[in-house]
Design a protein around this motif. Structure first.
Motif, PDB file in Angstrom:
ATOM      1  N   THR A 137      57.696 -28.154  57.925  1.00  0.00           N
ATOM      2  CA  THR A 137      56.733 -27.408  58.745  1.00  0.00           C
ATOM      3  C   THR A 137      55.931 -28.361  59.602  1.00  0.00           C
ATOM      4  N   LEU A 138      55.783 -28.039  60.878  1.00  0.00           N
ATOM      5  CA  LEU A 138      54.863 -28.764  61.760  1.00  0.00           C
ATOM      6  C   LEU A 138      53.678 -27.839  61.998  1.00  0.00           C
ATOM      7  N   PHE A 139      52.464 -28.376  61.789  1.00  0.00           N
ATOM      8  CA  PHE A 139      51.291 -27.510  61.930  1.00  0.00           C
ATOM      9  C   PHE A 139      50.125 -28.279  62.539  1.00  0.00           C
ATOM     10  N   LEU A 140      49.170 -27.522  63.058  1.00  0.00           N
ATOM     11  CA  LEU A 140      47.926 -28.108  63.571  1.00  0.00           C
ATOM     12  C   LEU A 140      47.006 -28.329  62.382  1.00  0.00           C
ATOM     13  N   VAL A 141      46.514 -29.531  62.218  1.00  0.00           N
ATOM     14  CA  VAL A 141      45.697 -29.864  61.062  1.00  0.00           C
ATOM     15  C   VAL A 141      44.338 -29.172  61.163  1.00  0.00           C
ATOM     16  N   ASP A 142      43.953 -28.531  60.053  1.00  0.00           N
ATOM     17  CA  ASP A 142      42.587 -27.990  59.999  1.00  0.00           C
ATOM     18  C   ASP A 142      41.894 -28.598  58.775  1.00  0.00           C
ATOM     19  N   ALA A 143      40.790 -28.011  58.363  1.00  0.00           N
ATOM     20  CA  ALA A 143      39.980 -28.665  57.323  1.00  0.00           C
ATOM     21  C   ALA A 143      40.592 -28.525  55.925  1.00  0.00           C
ATOM     22  N   GLY A 144      41.638 -27.695  55.821  1.00  0.00           N
ATOM     23  CA  GLY A 144      42.261 -27.517  54.505  1.00  0.00           C
ATOM     24  C   GLY A 144      43.366 -28.513  54.244  1.00  0.00           C
ATOM     25  N   VAL A 145      44.030 -28.351  53.097  1.00  0.00           N
ATOM     26  CA  VAL A 145      45.185 -29.199  52.762  1.00  0.00           C
ATOM     27  C   VAL A 145      46.460 -28.465  53.172  1.00  0.00           C
ATOM     28  N   ASP A 146      47.036 -28.899  54.300  1.00  0.00           N
ATOM     29  CA  ASP A 146      48.292 -28.303  54.797  1.00  0.00           C
ATOM     30  C   ASP A 146      48.146 -26.806  55.075  1.00  0.00           C
ATOM     31  N   THR A 147      46.987 -26.387  55.566  1.00  0.00           N
ATOM     32  CA  THR A 147      46.702 -24.946  55.767  1.00  0.00           C
ATOM     33  C   THR A 147      46.610 -24.551  57.233  1.00  0.00           C
TER      34      THR A 147
END
Ligand code: GRF
Length: 201
Positions: A137-147
């Motif tokens: 999965t490629l995702f935009l990093v937010d304040a969670g862990v891989d969320t």
């Protein structure tokens, strides 16, 4: 002018190498302007040096507190004026200062089909659960862990005699293609984020 990529690494750097190889072709439209690591001597730093790409190391234990490290990491990245920051096997969680500076243009690649199996041991957890299909999965990093909001995913079949290493290595082959192709499209064509939905026109 090509888009500017800063890549963060902690490990062998095979994902970084795929980006370096792609960026060697001007039609890719992006160049890796710096590689940062949370530790010295890792394979990713050696690959960057071999490619003549500037590197920096930002160790947590060189700072009195985590927040100071977070600010220092953001400052080091900012020196290179990135259009996009890519976590390619970077094993530290960026904090509020970093996300304030780069949120929305900081992506991470994870070797599992999020939201399943987040965290440090995606392939191991997928195998333990007995899934038949995993992936990356490629995702935009937010304040969670891989969320964070998902940008792209690829499936990878699990085979009966897989162990953590064999599954992860097979995922990494697909993951490198996903990351290079998707990051290139994001930088050449742009992308939109609406809530949890990320679209590349
Ligand atoms: C990748 O599978 C990445 O998703 C995970 O660690 C691996 C990095 O591999 N966080 P490498 O260091 O790029 O070879």
């Amino acid at each position: 002018m090509p888009a500017r990529l800063v890549v963060l690494v902690s490990g062998t750097g095979s994902t970084l190498q795929a980006l370096l190889d792609a960026a060697a072709d001007p039609s890719y439209g992006a160049v890796v302007v710096a590689v940062g690591a949370d530790r010295g001597g890792c394979g990713g730093l050696r690959r960057a040096e071999a490619a003549g790409v500037p590197t920096f190391v930002c160790r947590v234990h060189d700072h009195d507190e985590r927040a100071a490290w977070d600010r220092a990491l953001a400052d080091r990245c900012a020196e290179f004026r990135p259009d996009l920051v890519v976590s390619a096997g970077f094993m530290k969680l960026a904090g509020p200062a970093f996300l304030d500076r780069f949120g929305g243009r900081f992506v991470n690649s994870h070797p599992a089909l999020l939201p399943a199996f987040p965290g440090m041991y995606g392939p191991r957890d997928a195998l333990s659960h007995g899934v038949k299909v995993s992936g990356c999965t490629l995702f935009l990093v937010d304040a969670g862990v891989d969320t964070g909001p998902i940008i792209a995913q690829r499936p990878v079949d699990v085979i009966d005699d897989d162990d953590e290493h064999s599954l992860h290595e097979r995922i990494k082959v697909v993951e490198r293609e996903m990351l290079v192709a998707t990051v290139g499209r994001m930088l050449r064509e742009g992308y939109r984020v609406s809530g949890r939905k990320v679209t590349i026109p």
